[in-house]
Enzyme design. Structure first.
Site, PDB file in Angstrom:
ATOM      1  CG  ASP A 160      -9.587   2.695  11.325  1.00  0.00           C
ATOM      2  OD1 ASP A 160     -10.731   3.110  11.062  1.00  0.00           O
ATOM      3  OD2 ASP A 160      -8.464   2.573  10.643  1.00  0.00           O
ATOM      4  CB  VAL A 189       2.015  -6.908   4.184  1.00  0.00           C
ATOM      5  CG1 VAL A 189       1.841  -8.136   5.250  1.00  0.00           C
ATOM      6  CG2 VAL A 189       1.204  -5.606   5.072  1.00  0.00           C
ATOM      7  N   GLY A 195       0.653  -1.151  -0.114  1.00  0.00           N
ATOM      8  CA  GLY A 195       0.084   0.115  -0.124  1.00  0.00           C
ATOM      9  C   GLY A 195       0.640   1.178   0.028  1.00  0.00           C
TER      10      GLY A 195
END
Lengths: 415, 365
Positions: free
Chosen positions: A190, A78, A73
């Site tokens: 979140d 990852v 991202g």
């Protein structure tokens, strides 16, 4: 790295040249002190010109082997990986990219994530195994390997069917995670289906502490620009700068409601649209139903916005009656509806606290929550874990603007 | 090549049609009878063609291509589906095959799994015995005892298959099944046990009714369902009496471990076994501290959901739980004084509560 890590996972190479002495590595070394067994051994002087902090960092780094890349991202990459000592103990390695906004330090999200995850140790919260930095001064977080997708993907996948007891089991794990955060004075800020990852054994784990913070001291303002919009409570939409655990409880209520109806409960396009989506279900809050609401920055009284009138006086929308809930949420049952309505109370002071949520009769009344080994599963796979972990706090998978970094408003903190 | 194959396939059907089936009646009856099994195995082709003619109504597959054959595990005589419908629709009736007088029921008729009916029967018997004598190696303390058990199982099965001592073996099996069921019930939770007990008792009643209507039943589908007369339970069994103690359990296996009742499920704990309770302080509803007054009275704070209690808890926790190092406690432990930490904690909390000004929270960091 001349060859692909996909074909031949290899151990992270030990540093061949001395790392530049950097306060960041030192800080990490202190953090990792408990994880590193060779702390005392590393303190022997004259070891290849590395100072103690660098040696400790290397020690941690050598424990892990980085494998396939799972996702990338704007904020992080990852990788899958495993312990060098035991190839069966899988981990996910989240390598945080160097951020243009924080040239001279670690990105805020990373600091938050490291700080709070290293404090929390609970079966329903993602585990942070270790943190290390690499040659190019990138920080890598070694996180728990959670291969079975997330809760949002679960209700979106229509090949998976689940029932009352399954929802209760997932909700219970979520509620425990939130309660544990709040007991340790941490606001997650979140909570959403995307951030609730599922481990190989079916346990739901709260992840992504990139927006977390500890409870504020009295009089210290916090930013209201947190929590993904669909899950944002009304007080944040009204611009409250002094809030508490209630914000997480609201998000939790929305997540449980989504699990029960298998669609987004309060979807909207804009922040104002989010408020009207809330009004549709819960009615328009007034000074009577929510004392002090008019003091909030962005509060709009109903007479300015509404079109409905009673006896010539403009009034806001009324909340939906209990019948609406019973018709829309058959998978929650009477107790579940009562609990979710308690969690989705407009006034944060009347809202249930995380502890009150766990004390609700919903959990102990029949049906008993499904055992986690019997929960319906679907193979989200590592791919999805990569997708979820690379995301930055507050980002939504909208598709179109995925690659655009969202700017967080931290101006409130600088005041 | 393909032509030749079809021709070869066609010839037996033709011959079969010419025969009309009737001339083969006696031999087909013979081959079906379990008493002369050698013939059917020595001439498999023979048995094959005869199996296409129903021994009862003599209709052949040539006339009725959809014909299906069924057997009843009572006597393993084969007959076609329409015969079963015709003869047994109105309740139990004797087997129509000459020389067999067993009473059969329509419900028990089924498709044949194995071509050789003796294999079919043996498999049935083995299945039934294995259901009753269902111990595993984990149930025994030594391997020798387990092997002895396996030997007994095989002897029992062998006896039933070759019809040696059938009456006595059956009785032992049933007695053992009874004892096993009683044991399972005693280890189950009460509610579940009563449910099972009521079901099984109704089963027994219906079973015993059926039994009285039939004159002779050798092979029962499930021996566990058969009602054992209470007299046989109390009086020692002449066949197995030597092995038994005071209760007739059919079989007596050495080294069998005692069955352990499973733990009853605990009520669901919404906290998942965790508890976070303040141990070192007592939280008051309110603290009258001057520098907090301003924030406390601010409406804006309360409306946003800011809870002063969270702050109080946190401040107290920071102050008294700290890093989990308690010098006071360590000292008391060293001095071997048995005054609990709770007392000290409460005293400190009381001091805080009384003074309020005693705690300089801002000095901590």
């Amino acid at each position: 790295m001349a060859y692909s890590p996909v074909l031949s996972p290899k151990p992270n190479p030990p540093a061949t040249k001395p790392l530049p002495a950097n306060p960041k590595t030192k800080a990490l070394a202190i953090l990792n002190a408990s994880n590193s067994p060779a702390t005392t051994a590393a303190s022997t002087p004259g070891d290849g010109g590395l100072d103690l902090a660098e040696q400790m960092n290397d020690e941690v780094r050598r424990q892990f082997i980085t494998g396939n890349r799972l996702g990338e991202g704007t904020y992080a990459i990852v990788y899958s990986g495993h312990y060098l000592s035991d190839p069966k103990s899988l981990v996910a390695i989240k390598k945080i990219k160097v951020n243009a906004d924080y040239k001279d330090g670690i990105a805020m999200d990373a600091i938050r994530e490291i700080k709070y995850l290293s404090e929390l140790s609970h079966p329903n919260i993602i585990r942070l195994h270790a943190v290390f930095s690499t040659k190019d001064q990138n920080i890598s977080l070694v996180l728990e390997h959670l291969p079975l997708g997330d809760l949002e993907q679960l209700w979106k996948t229509h090949t998976v069917s689940y029932g009352i007891a399954d929802i209760k089991a997932w909700a219970s794990m979520l509620a425990q995670a939130v309660w544990f955060c709040h007991e340790n004075f941490i606001l997650h800020r979140d909570i959403k289906g995307n951030n609730l990852l599922i481990a190989a054994d079916g346990t739901v784990k709260l992840a992504d502490f990139g927006l977390a913070r500890s409870f504020a001291d009295p009089g210290r303002p916090m930013t209201y620009n947190v929590i993904t919009r669909f899950y944002r409570p009304p007080e944040l939409l009204y611009g409250a700068r002094y809030y508490g655990g209630g914000v997480d409880v609201w998000s939790m209520g929305v997540v449980i409601a989504e699990l029960a109806i298998r669609e987004f409960f309060l979807p909207s396009e804009t922040d104002v649209g989010q408020l009207s989506a809330i009004y549709e279900v819960f009615g328009h809050p007034t000074e009577e139903s929510w004392p002090g609401i008019s003091k909030l920055e962005f509060y709009i009284p109903p007479d300015a916005s509404s079109t409905a009138t009673t006896n010539g006086v403009k009034v806001g929308k009324k909340g939906q009656p209990l019948g609406y809930w019973k018709a829309r949420f058959p998978l929650l049952g009477e107790d579940g509806i009562d609990l979710v309505r308690g969690m989705l109370t407009l006034d944060p002071r009347k809202r249930l606290s995380a502890r009150q949520v766990l004390e609700h009769r919903y959990w102990t009344n029949a049906p008993r929550p499904t055992k986690k080994e019997d929960l319906p599963k679907q193979g989200g796979g590592e791919k999805k874990m990569g997708e979820d972990l690379k995301r930055r706090g507050g980002e939504v998978d909208s598709g179109r603007a995925d690659k655009v970094a969202r700017k967080l408003d931290f101006s409130a903190l600088k005041k | 090549m393909s032509k030749a194959a079809t021709r070869v396939g066609a010839t037996p059907t033709k011959r079969l049609a010419e025969d009309g089936g009737a001339s083969r009646l006696s031999s087909s009856l013979h081959s079906l009878s379990l008493r002369s099994p050698s013939k059917s195995t020595s001439t498999p082709a023979f048995a094959d063609s005869s199996s296409d003619i129903c021994p009862v109504c003599k209709s052949s597959r040539y006339l009725n291509p959809n014909m299906k054959f069924l057997v009843n595990p009572e006597c393993y005589h084969k007959m076609c589906e329409s015969c079963v419908d015709r003869i047994f629709s109105h309740g139990p009736a004797p087997c129509p095959i000459a020389g067999c007088k067993r009473t059969l029921r329509k419900a028990k008729f089924r498709n044949q799994t194995f071509e050789d009916l003796r294999v079919e029967r043996e498999v049935d018997i083995r299945r039934r015995v294995a259901k009753i004598l269902n111990k595993t190696e984990e149930d025994f303390d030594t391997l020798l005892n387990y092997n002895n058990y396996l030997e007994t199982v095989e002897t029992t099965t062998f006896n039933l298959i070759y019809k040696i001592d059938v009456e006595a073996t059956e009785r032992r099996l049933q007695a053992f099944a009874e004892v096993q069921r009683a044991e399972a019930l005693s280890t189950l939770p009460a509610s579940q046990a009563s449910k099972i007990r009521s079901v099984s008792s109704t089963q027994q009643i219906t079973d015993s009714k059926q039994e009285s209507s039939t004159d002779r039943v050798v092979l029962k589908k499930s021996a566990g369902q058969r009602k054992v007369p209470s007299s046989s339970m109390s009086t020692p069994d002449p066949f197995s009496g030597a092995e038994n103690g005071d209760v007739d359990s059919g079989f007596n296996f050495h080294g069998l471990k005692k069955r352990v009742a499973p733990e009853p499920e605990k009520p669901y704990d919404p906290y998942g076994g965790w508890s976070v309770e303040p141990q070192y302080f007592i939280l008051q509803d309110d603290y009258d501290v001057e520098w907090l007054k301003h924030t406390k009275d601010e409406v804006k704070n309360a409306a946003g959901g800011y809870d002063m209690k969270d702050f109080y808890t946190r401040a107290l926790c920071d102050a008294f739980s700290g890093f989990g190092v308690f010098i006071d406690e360590e000292m008391t432990a060293r001095d071997n004084q048995a005054s609990g930490d709770a007392v000290i904690g409460t005293q400190t909390a009381a001091a805080v509560a009384a003074g309020g000004r005693d705690v300089h929270m801002d000095d901590l960091f």
